[in-house]
Scaffold this motif. Structure first.
Motif, PDB file in Angstrom:
ATOM      1  N   VAL A  95       0.837  -1.211   0.000  1.00 34.24           N
ATOM      2  CA  VAL A  95       0.000   0.000   0.000  1.00 34.24           C
ATOM      3  C   VAL A  95       0.866   1.253   0.000  1.00 34.24           C
ATOM      4  O   VAL A  95       1.832   1.355   0.741  1.00 34.24           O
ATOM      5  N   THR A  96       0.498   2.206  -0.856  1.00 36.05           N
ATOM      6  CA  THR A  96       1.175   3.498  -0.849  1.00 36.05           C
ATOM      7  C   THR A  96       0.104   4.588  -0.918  1.00 36.05           C
ATOM      8  O   THR A  96      -1.007   4.352  -1.390  1.00 36.05           O
ATOM      9  N   ALA A  97       0.458   5.794  -0.435  1.00 40.58           N
ATOM     10  CA  ALA A  97      -0.575   6.821  -0.338  1.00 40.58           C
ATOM     11  C   ALA A  97      -0.114   8.196  -0.790  1.00 40.58           C
ATOM     12  O   ALA A  97      -0.931   9.019  -1.184  1.00 40.58           O
ATOM     13  N   ASP A 130      -2.576   2.355  -4.700  1.00 43.98           N
ATOM     14  CA  ASP A 130      -2.074   3.731  -4.735  1.00 43.98           C
ATOM     15  C   ASP A 130      -3.235   4.660  -4.374  1.00 43.98           C
ATOM     16  O   ASP A 130      -4.071   4.979  -5.223  1.00 43.98           O
ATOM     17  N   ASP A 131      -3.263   5.107  -3.110  1.00 42.16           N
ATOM     18  CA  ASP A 131      -4.385   5.919  -2.650  1.00 42.16           C
ATOM     19  C   ASP A 131      -4.404   7.303  -3.276  1.00 42.16           C
ATOM     20  O   ASP A 131      -5.450   7.952  -3.319  1.00 42.16           O
ATOM     21  N   ALA A 132      -3.250   7.784  -3.738  1.00 41.59           N
ATOM     22  CA  ALA A 132      -3.201   9.125  -4.338  1.00 41.59           C
ATOM     23  C   ALA A 132      -3.695   9.094  -5.783  1.00 41.59           C
ATOM     24  O   ALA A 132      -4.001  10.133  -6.357  1.00 41.59           O
ATOM     25  N   ALA A 263     -15.682   8.855   3.726  1.00 40.56           N
ATOM     26  CA  ALA A 263     -14.549   8.464   4.582  1.00 40.56           C
ATOM     27  C   ALA A 263     -13.789   7.358   3.864  1.00 40.56           C
ATOM     28  O   ALA A 263     -14.408   6.423   3.352  1.00 40.56           O
ATOM     29  N   HIS A 264     -12.448   7.472   3.803  1.00 39.27           N
ATOM     30  CA  HIS A 264     -11.724   6.436   3.039  1.00 39.27           C
ATOM     31  C   HIS A 264     -11.017   5.434   3.952  1.00 39.27           C
ATOM     32  O   HIS A 264     -10.494   4.436   3.486  1.00 39.27           O
ATOM     33  N   HIS A 265     -10.997   5.703   5.271  1.00 43.00           N
ATOM     34  CA  HIS A 265     -10.457   4.766   6.261  1.00 43.00           C
ATOM     35  C   HIS A 265      -8.992   4.397   6.017  1.00 43.00           C
ATOM     36  O   HIS A 265      -8.558   3.285   6.352  1.00 43.00           O
ATOM     37  N   LEU A 290       2.402  -5.697   3.002  1.00 47.48           N
ATOM     38  CA  LEU A 290       3.627  -4.913   3.216  1.00 47.48           C
ATOM     39  C   LEU A 290       3.333  -3.426   3.069  1.00 47.48           C
ATOM     40  O   LEU A 290       2.702  -3.018   2.094  1.00 47.48           O
ATOM     41  N   ASP A 291       3.806  -2.617   4.020  1.00 47.33           N
ATOM     42  CA  ASP A 291       3.792  -1.171   3.810  1.00 47.33           C
ATOM     43  C   ASP A 291       4.807  -0.869   2.706  1.00 47.33           C
ATOM     44  O   ASP A 291       5.737  -1.641   2.478  1.00 47.33           O
ATOM     45  N   CYS A 292       4.649   0.314   2.078  1.00 47.29           N
ATOM     46  CA  CYS A 292       5.505   0.592   0.929  1.00 47.29           C
ATOM     47  C   CYS A 292       6.930   0.952   1.325  1.00 47.29           C
ATOM     48  O   CYS A 292       7.791   1.123   0.470  1.00 47.29           O
ATOM     49  N   PRO A 323       8.801 -10.114  12.443  1.00 45.90           N
ATOM     50  CA  PRO A 323       9.286  -8.928  13.161  1.00 45.90           C
ATOM     51  C   PRO A 323       9.779  -7.878  12.169  1.00 45.90           C
ATOM     52  O   PRO A 323      10.043  -8.190  11.004  1.00 45.90           O
ATOM     53  N   GLN A 324       9.898  -6.650  12.622  1.00 46.10           N
ATOM     54  CA  GLN A 324      10.415  -5.589  11.745  1.00 46.10           C
ATOM     55  C   GLN A 324      11.855  -5.273  12.126  1.00 46.10           C
ATOM     56  O   GLN A 324      12.208  -5.302  13.293  1.00 46.10           O
ATOM     57  N   MET A 325      12.650  -4.941  11.101  1.00 40.65           N
ATOM     58  CA  MET A 325      14.009  -4.464  11.348  1.00 40.65           C
ATOM     59  C   MET A 325      14.175  -3.173  10.579  1.00 40.65           C
ATOM     60  O   MET A 325      13.565  -2.997   9.531  1.00 40.65           O
ATOM     61  N   LEU A 358      -1.091  -8.158  15.695  1.00 37.87           N
ATOM     62  CA  LEU A 358      -0.756  -7.845  14.303  1.00 37.87           C
ATOM     63  C   LEU A 358      -0.119  -6.449  14.274  1.00 37.87           C
ATOM     64  O   LEU A 358      -0.691  -5.505  14.806  1.00 37.87           O
ATOM     65  N   SER A 359       1.074  -6.344  13.666  1.00 38.72           N
ATOM     66  CA  SER A 359       1.736  -5.039  13.722  1.00 38.72           C
ATOM     67  C   SER A 359       1.305  -4.135  12.576  1.00 38.72           C
ATOM     68  O   SER A 359       1.666  -2.968  12.547  1.00 38.72           O
ATOM     69  N   GLY A 360       0.546  -4.649  11.630  1.00 38.12           N
ATOM     70  CA  GLY A 360       0.046  -3.804  10.545  1.00 38.12           C
ATOM     71  C   GLY A 360       0.835  -3.963   9.267  1.00 38.12           C
ATOM     72  O   GLY A 360       0.393  -3.541   8.202  1.00 38.12           O
TER      73      GLY A 360
HETATM   74  O1  LIG Z   1      -4.661   6.691   3.568  1.00 37.99           O
HETATM   75  C1  LIG Z   1      -3.679   5.959   3.639  1.00 37.99           C
HETATM   76  C2  LIG Z   1      -2.663   6.126   4.599  1.00 37.99           C
HETATM   77  C3  LIG Z   1      -1.570   5.264   4.619  1.00 37.99           C
HETATM   78  N1  LIG Z   1      -1.477   4.275   3.694  1.00 37.99           N
HETATM   79  C4  LIG Z   1      -0.299   3.377   3.697  1.00 37.99           C
HETATM   80  O2  LIG Z   1      -0.210   2.685   4.922  1.00 37.99           O
HETATM   81  C5  LIG Z   1       1.140   2.392   5.227  1.00 37.99           C
HETATM   82  C6  LIG Z   1       1.466   2.822   6.648  1.00 37.99           C
HETATM   83  O3  LIG Z   1       1.292   4.201   6.773  1.00 37.99           O
HETATM   84  P1  LIG Z   1       2.398   5.152   7.429  1.00 37.99           P
HETATM   85  O4  LIG Z   1       1.958   6.550   7.276  1.00 37.99           O
HETATM   86  O5  LIG Z   1       3.755   4.772   6.918  1.00 37.99           O
HETATM   87  O6  LIG Z   1       2.210   4.754   8.954  1.00 37.99           O
HETATM   88  P2  LIG Z   1       3.355   4.611  10.051  1.00 37.99           P
HETATM   89  O7  LIG Z   1       3.521   5.858  10.786  1.00 37.99           O
HETATM   90  O8  LIG Z   1       4.558   3.966   9.467  1.00 37.99           O
HETATM   91  O9  LIG Z   1       2.643   3.625  11.085  1.00 37.99           O
HETATM   92  C7  LIG Z   1       2.606   2.344  10.715  1.00 37.99           C
HETATM   93  O10 LIG Z   1       3.305   1.556  11.626  1.00 37.99           O
HETATM   94  C8  LIG Z   1       3.322   0.211  11.307  1.00 37.99           C
HETATM   95  C9  LIG Z   1       4.656  -0.282  10.819  1.00 37.99           C
HETATM   96  O11 LIG Z   1       5.741   0.279  11.381  1.00 37.99           O
HETATM   97  C10 LIG Z   1       2.272  -0.107  10.270  1.00 37.99           C
HETATM   98  O12 LIG Z   1       2.145  -1.428  10.114  1.00 37.99           O
HETATM   99  C11 LIG Z   1       0.980   0.547  10.664  1.00 37.99           C
HETATM  100  O13 LIG Z   1      -0.133   0.095   9.936  1.00 37.99           O
HETATM  101  C12 LIG Z   1       1.164   1.968  10.460  1.00 37.99           C
HETATM  102  O14 LIG Z   1       0.217   2.712  11.150  1.00 37.99           O
HETATM  103  C13 LIG Z   1       1.999   3.115   4.193  1.00 37.99           C
HETATM  104  O15 LIG Z   1       2.459   2.177   3.252  1.00 37.99           O
HETATM  105  C14 LIG Z   1       1.027   4.102   3.575  1.00 37.99           C
HETATM  106  O16 LIG Z   1       1.334   4.378   2.244  1.00 37.99           O
HETATM  107  C15 LIG Z   1      -2.477   4.097   2.751  1.00 37.99           C
HETATM  108  O17 LIG Z   1      -2.395   3.206   1.905  1.00 37.99           O
HETATM  109  N2  LIG Z   1      -3.554   4.935   2.752  1.00 37.99           N
END
Ligand SMILES: O=c1ccn([C@@H]2O[C@H](COP(=O)(O)OP(=O)(O)O[C@H]3O[C@H](CO)[C@@H](O)[C@H](O)[C@H]3O)[C@@H](O)[C@H]2O)c(=O)[nH]1
Ligand SMILES: [Mn+2]
Length: 435
Positions: A95-97, A130-132, A263-265, A290-292, A323-325, A358-360
């Motif tokens: 996910v990316t935003a 891609d939320d943007a 609301a897009h949550h 995976l976060d981006c 775990p995260q590193m 779950l760490s997200g």
């Molecule tokens: O409207 C949105 C907002 C965020 N993201 C994505 O969500 C991810 C996490 O968002 P981010 O702003 O990086 O949050 P963090 O401050 O890094 O906090 C994160 O911290 C954890 C990992 O370190 C994540 O797993 C949690 O979900 C998250 O809240 C990123 O890939 C964003 O691109 C979306 O897709 N849509």
């Protein structure tokens, strides 16, 4: 006498061990802390009843916080023992935003690392949300797919460990040089060739980032007000129907509809849309999120997660959390950004109790668990439910409802008809989605 081979117990896919030295140190520290606190409280006596009550409350809270320190465990997974032909499909969701705060090269490194996971190509699909709705991100995704066509076979051929190209070219991955001089020479040549391609790919994205027409169209307003766009980026002849080990994993770009009035949550909303869009295509029973700004440290991550999910000894496992590193932190980091106390201490302890939360990010989830199936339900938990009931719960897309009754689908180059519908703002309205 040893049992005949066919009667032997199947090899364990993973093991778990209590980390005794860490447990002993934690218990000793807890005992010491408790003794000191009790002495301090006793020393103060009952002169002030409010102070005593405050001390006892704090002591009680501290006692609760000790539970994860008492039984830390370590786990080992043995992906080599899995039967590759029997592996279930996996959908990776990235996910990316924000194309300004999340640079395209970094996001694409996450995408490319997911495509390079060690998994049968026919059973891996990568989704990028891609939320943007940024044209730059879409262009970068197409370029990432083109580069991955060289990177993925390179990783497979030489047994690359780190699937993230940026870190691979900066690090010291031990490659399989094979036996002969010729193989070594071929490897060295291939590495230079792929590195040059990576540099060209990066330069291409950096130039696109400078392109005013591309970035200019993605204004702050446009990011919150745009149609849904779903695009399958894959080789024309490459259908992801499960059989082909060497196939390239398709990449699916998803930008959900966004309107200011809805609301897009945030990330949760994006993942909900990815679950539905992917259900119309690959519909894998397992989902890796995976976060981006994250990537898997090793190409075996998806297989390692399967060592737990495919363990027949338990059927109540909803997710595997890695775990995260963190890399590139300042050597003088005084804010504990590495989160070592969380991932190296507390989560090992939670794992020894009932498992960490779950760490997200960096988790591999059972799709039916997030759809609300009971833990020990049958492999086909929604087959006995009426269509009407399914629509009340999951919305009115017939294709999505049909996906609930089959475990895996396939990704062809053709976009499913309901893709824009399930990625629309109002899809969940009036349903019990998420309950
Ligand atoms: O409207 C949105 C907002 C965020 N993201 C994505 O969500 C991810 C996490 O968002 P981010 O702003 O990086 O949050 P963090 O401050 O890094 O906090 C994160 O911290 C954890 C990992 O370190 C994540 O797993 C949690 O979900 C998250 O809240 C990123 O890939 C964003 O691109 C979306 O897709 N849509
Ligand atoms: Mn983040």
């Amino acid at each position: 006498m040893a049992p005949p081979l066919e009667d032997a117990a199947p090899l364990q896919l993973h093991t778990v061990e209590v980390d005794q030295p860490l447990a002993a140190v934690n218990r000793l520290l807890a005992g010491l802390h408790l003794a000191l606190a009790a002495t301090a409280i006793a020393h103060r006596g009952v002169h002030d009843i409010i102070l005593l009550a405050a001390d006892l409350v704090l002591l009680f809270l501290w006692l609760l916080s000790q539970a994860p320190m008492l039984r830390p465990v370590s786990r080992a997974a043995f992906p080599g023992r899995l039967s590759r032909p029997a592996l279930p499909a996996v959908d990776v969701m990235v996910v990316t935003a924000d194309p300004d705060k999340e640079p395209a090269v970094k996001v694409m490194n996450t995408v490319i690392s997911a495509m390079a996971l060690d998994y049968p190509g026919g059973r891996l699909t990568v989704y990028l949300s891609d939320d943007a709705g940024s044209p730059l991100t879409l262009l970068a995704a197409r370029k990432a797919y083109a580069f991955a066509r060289a990177w993925v076979p390179f990783c497979r051929k030489y047994g690359v460990q780190c699937p993230c190209p940026e870190r691979f070219f900066a690090g010291s991955d031990q490659l399989d040089g094979g036996g002969g001089v010729d193989h070594h020479r071929e490897l060295a040549g291939d590495k230079i060739r792929v590195k040059n391609m990576y540099e060209t790919f990066k330069t291409g994205i950096e130039e696109a980032t400078m392109d005013a027409a591309l970035s200019g169209s993605c204004t702050k307003a446009a990011r919150h007000d745009h149609d849904a766009h779903v695009e399958i980026i894959a080789d024309k002849q490459n259908s992801n129907s499960g059989g082909d080990e060497d196939a390239m994993p398709p990449l699916v770009y998803v930008s959900r509809e966004k309107r200011p009035a809805w609301a897009h949550h945030f990330k949760a909303g994006a993942l909900n849309v990815l679950l539905r869009v992917s259900s119309l295509m690959s519909n894998a029973p397992y989902v890796l999120v995976l976060d981006c700004d994250m990537y898997c440290n090793t190409r075996s991550s998806a297989m390692e997660a399967m060592c737990f999910h495919l363990d027949r000894r338990r059927d109540d496992l909803a997710f595997v959390q890695f775990p995260q590193m963190f890399h590139n932190l300042s050597g003088n980091d005084i804010y504990a950004n590495e989160l070592r106390s969380i991932f190296s201490t507390r989560w090992k302890g939670l794992d020894g109790l009932r498992g960490p939360i779950l760490s997200g990010t960096g988790f591999c989830l059972r799709r039916d668990a997030v759809y609300g199936a009971r833990p020990a339900s049958s492999r086909d938990p929604f087959s006995s439910m009426e269509v009407g009931e399914l629509k009340t719960r999951f919305g009115h897309s017939n294709a999505h409802v049909a996906s609930l009754r089959r475990t895996a689908g396939s990704t062809t180059g053709v976009l499913p008809r309901d893709a824009a519908l399930v990625a629309s703002c109002e899809y969940e309205t009036g349903t019990r989605w998420g309950e």
